[in-house]
Design a protein around this motif. Structure first.
Motif, short mmCIF file in Angstrom:
data_model
loop_
_atom_site.label_atom_id
_atom_site.label_comp_id
_atom_site.label_asym_id
_atom_site.label_seq_id
_atom_site.Cartn_x
_atom_site.Cartn_y
_atom_site.Cartn_z
N LYS A 36 0.15 -4.52 3.42
CA LYS A 36 0.59 -3.13 3.52
C LYS A 36 0.83 -2.54 2.14
N LYS A 37 1.43 -3.34 1.26
CA LYS A 37 1.65 -2.86 -0.10
C LYS A 37 0.33 -2.67 -0.83
N LEU A 38 -0.63 -3.59 -0.59
CA LEU A 38 -1.94 -3.47 -1.22
C LEU A 38 -2.66 -2.22 -0.73
N VAL A 39 -2.58 -1.97 0.57
CA VAL A 39 -3.21 -0.77 1.14
C VAL A 39 -2.59 0.49 0.54
N ARG A 40 -1.27 0.49 0.43
CA ARG A 40 -0.59 1.64 -0.18
C ARG A 40 -1.02 1.82 -1.63
N TYR A 41 -1.14 0.70 -2.34
CA TYR A 41 -1.56 0.75 -3.75
C TYR A 41 -2.97 1.34 -3.86
N ILE A 42 -3.87 0.91 -2.97
CA ILE A 42 -5.25 1.43 -2.98
C ILE A 42 -5.26 2.93 -2.70
N LEU A 120 -2.93 11.12 -5.33
CA LEU A 120 -2.36 11.78 -4.16
C LEU A 120 -1.39 10.88 -3.41
N GLN A 121 -0.52 11.51 -2.65
CA GLN A 121 0.37 10.75 -1.78
C GLN A 121 -0.44 10.03 -0.71
N GLU A 122 0.12 8.90 -0.23
CA GLU A 122 -0.59 8.04 0.72
C GLU A 122 -1.01 8.79 1.97
N ASP A 123 -0.19 9.75 2.42
CA ASP A 123 -0.48 10.47 3.66
C ASP A 123 -1.76 11.29 3.59
N TYR A 124 -2.25 11.57 2.38
CA TYR A 124 -3.44 12.42 2.23
C TYR A 124 -4.72 11.60 2.11
N PHE A 125 -4.63 10.27 2.39
CA PHE A 125 -5.81 9.42 2.30
C PHE A 125 -6.59 9.49 3.62
N GLU A 126 -7.09 10.69 3.90
CA GLU A 126 -7.93 10.94 5.08
C GLU A 126 -8.98 11.97 4.68
N GLU A 127 -10.15 11.84 5.25
CA GLU A 127 -11.26 12.72 4.87
C GLU A 127 -10.92 14.19 5.10
N ALA A 128 -10.33 14.51 6.27
CA ALA A 128 -10.02 15.90 6.58
C ALA A 128 -8.98 16.47 5.61
N ASN A 243 0.93 -17.97 -10.33
CA ASN A 243 -0.47 -18.39 -10.44
C ASN A 243 -1.48 -17.31 -10.07
N ILE A 244 -1.04 -16.21 -9.47
CA ILE A 244 -1.97 -15.15 -9.06
C ILE A 244 -1.66 -13.90 -9.86
N ASP A 245 -2.59 -13.49 -10.70
CA ASP A 245 -2.40 -12.30 -11.53
C ASP A 245 -2.35 -11.04 -10.66
N GLY A 246 -1.43 -10.17 -10.98
CA GLY A 246 -1.34 -8.88 -10.29
C GLY A 246 -0.54 -8.92 -9.00
N LEU A 247 -0.19 -10.12 -8.53
CA LEU A 247 0.56 -10.21 -7.26
C LEU A 247 1.95 -9.61 -7.40
N ALA A 248 2.52 -9.69 -8.59
CA ALA A 248 3.88 -9.17 -8.80
C ALA A 248 3.97 -7.67 -8.52
N THR A 249 2.87 -6.94 -8.72
CA THR A 249 2.89 -5.49 -8.49
C THR A 249 2.99 -5.15 -7.01
N LEU A 250 2.72 -6.12 -6.14
CA LEU A 250 2.74 -5.87 -4.70
C LEU A 250 4.07 -6.25 -4.07
N GLU A 254 13.33 -6.12 -1.48
CA GLU A 254 14.21 -5.82 -0.35
C GLU A 254 13.56 -6.23 0.97
N LYS A 255 12.29 -5.91 1.14
CA LYS A 255 11.59 -6.26 2.38
C LYS A 255 11.38 -7.76 2.50
N ILE A 256 11.14 -8.43 1.37
CA ILE A 256 11.01 -9.89 1.39
C ILE A 256 12.34 -10.51 1.83
#
Length: 291
Positions: A36-42, A120-128, A243-250, A254-256
């Motif tokens: 979910k964090k990765l999707v939000r990041y994308i 853009l904010q995550e909510d605007y990630f739609e074609e329309a 051991n995994i680069d970039g994982l810290a950004t995700l 608090e949720k963990i």
């Protein structure tokens, strides 16, 4: 010969099974949080490029920037709007670095334009909605053209939805299987206590009195299993972070923390419910069925 104590039965198998089950559930939960964090990041790193009219002066650029940052779809990092100005000179350097071609060898001028790159904010990630953003920005004075990656947004959203559905179904199926297995495991562990349970019934002990020591033990086993599973998950996460680069950004600490707490609580609940069902079954068996 040692006397059997009410509620005392071999617990090693239960602890191992429940800890393994909770670890798998927690691991799935971590995968969901990370995805979910990765999707939000994308989504939030999907940029809209606003190309500007040529020969705008500094005052016009400042006015244009002020109009853009007030738009409701602009992403903010704290108090900073994610709107970056890219000059045509910088754009030319990026183009030549990407293509390994120097267009200045055959052109007398830089044909590129100054631009703003907007996240853009995550909510605007739609074609329309992106079409609406494009139309809104192109109505601003000084904007020549607005470009974003068309046709891939809806496709990404469809794939994300499919992944969430598959993971949700898998998690539900696994939870049901785990509960069934735990019921069988605890029932087998309580098998050695079935005659003692019947003896207590014969002397007039109530069902709640008989169940209480078993339920206490079941809750304690669930608590221990939950704590061990949470500790293993935390260790696994720390190893992965190293051991995994970039994982810290995700990461969302608090949720963990909530997830690890939920694993412990779930362990107590499963231990309690599974023990209750197993003991209740033996309480209802006839004498012939006990043998």
């Amino acid at each position: 010969m040692a006397k059997k104590k009410v509620g005392a039965y071999p617990g090693g198998m239960i602890l191992f099974s429940l800890t393994s089950a909770l670890f798998l559930i927690g691991f799935c939960g971590m995968l969901v949080l990370q995805s979910k964090k990765l999707v939000r990041y994308i989504r939030e790193n999907n940029e809209v490029r606003v190309f500007l009219d040529k020969d705008l002066d500094k005052k016009q650029l400042e006015k244009l920037h002020g109009q853009i940052v007030k738009k409701p779809f602009v992403l903010y990092n704290g108090t900073a709007p994610q709107v970056n100005f890219v000059s045509k000179e910088t754009a030319a350097k990026e183009f030549m670095a990407d293509t390994q071609e120097n267009f200045t060898n055959f052109l007398n001028e830089n044909p590129l334009r100054d631009s703003y790159r907007i996240k853009l904010q995550e909510d605007y990630f739609e074609e329309a909605k992106l079409q609406q953003v494009k139309a809104d920005l192109e109505d601003v004075d000084g904007v020549f053209e607005v470009i974003y990656q068309e046709n891939i947004v809806d496709e990404i959203n469809k794939n994300i939805t499919k992944i969430y559905i598959i993971m949700s179904v898998f998690a539900v199926i696994m939870l049901v299987i785990i509960i069934v297995l735990m019921n069988n495991t605890i029932r087998l562990a309580l098998y050695s206590q079935r005659l003692l349970i019947r003896s207590m019934q014969l002397v007039g002990a109530t069902n709640s009195f008989i169940q209480l020591p078993f339920l206490r033990r079941g809750m304690m086993q669930g608590l221990i299993s939950g704590l061990v599973a949470a500790a293993l998950l935390f260790i696994l996460l720390q190893v992965a972070l190293r051991n995994i680069d970039g994982l810290a950004t995700l990461q969302e600490p608090e949720k963990i923390g909530i997830l690890l707490g939920a694993v412990v609580v779930l362990g107590i609940i499963i231990g309690l419910i599974s023990t209750f069902q197993a003991v209740h079954r033996y309480l209802r068996l006839s004498l012939d069925e006990l043998y």
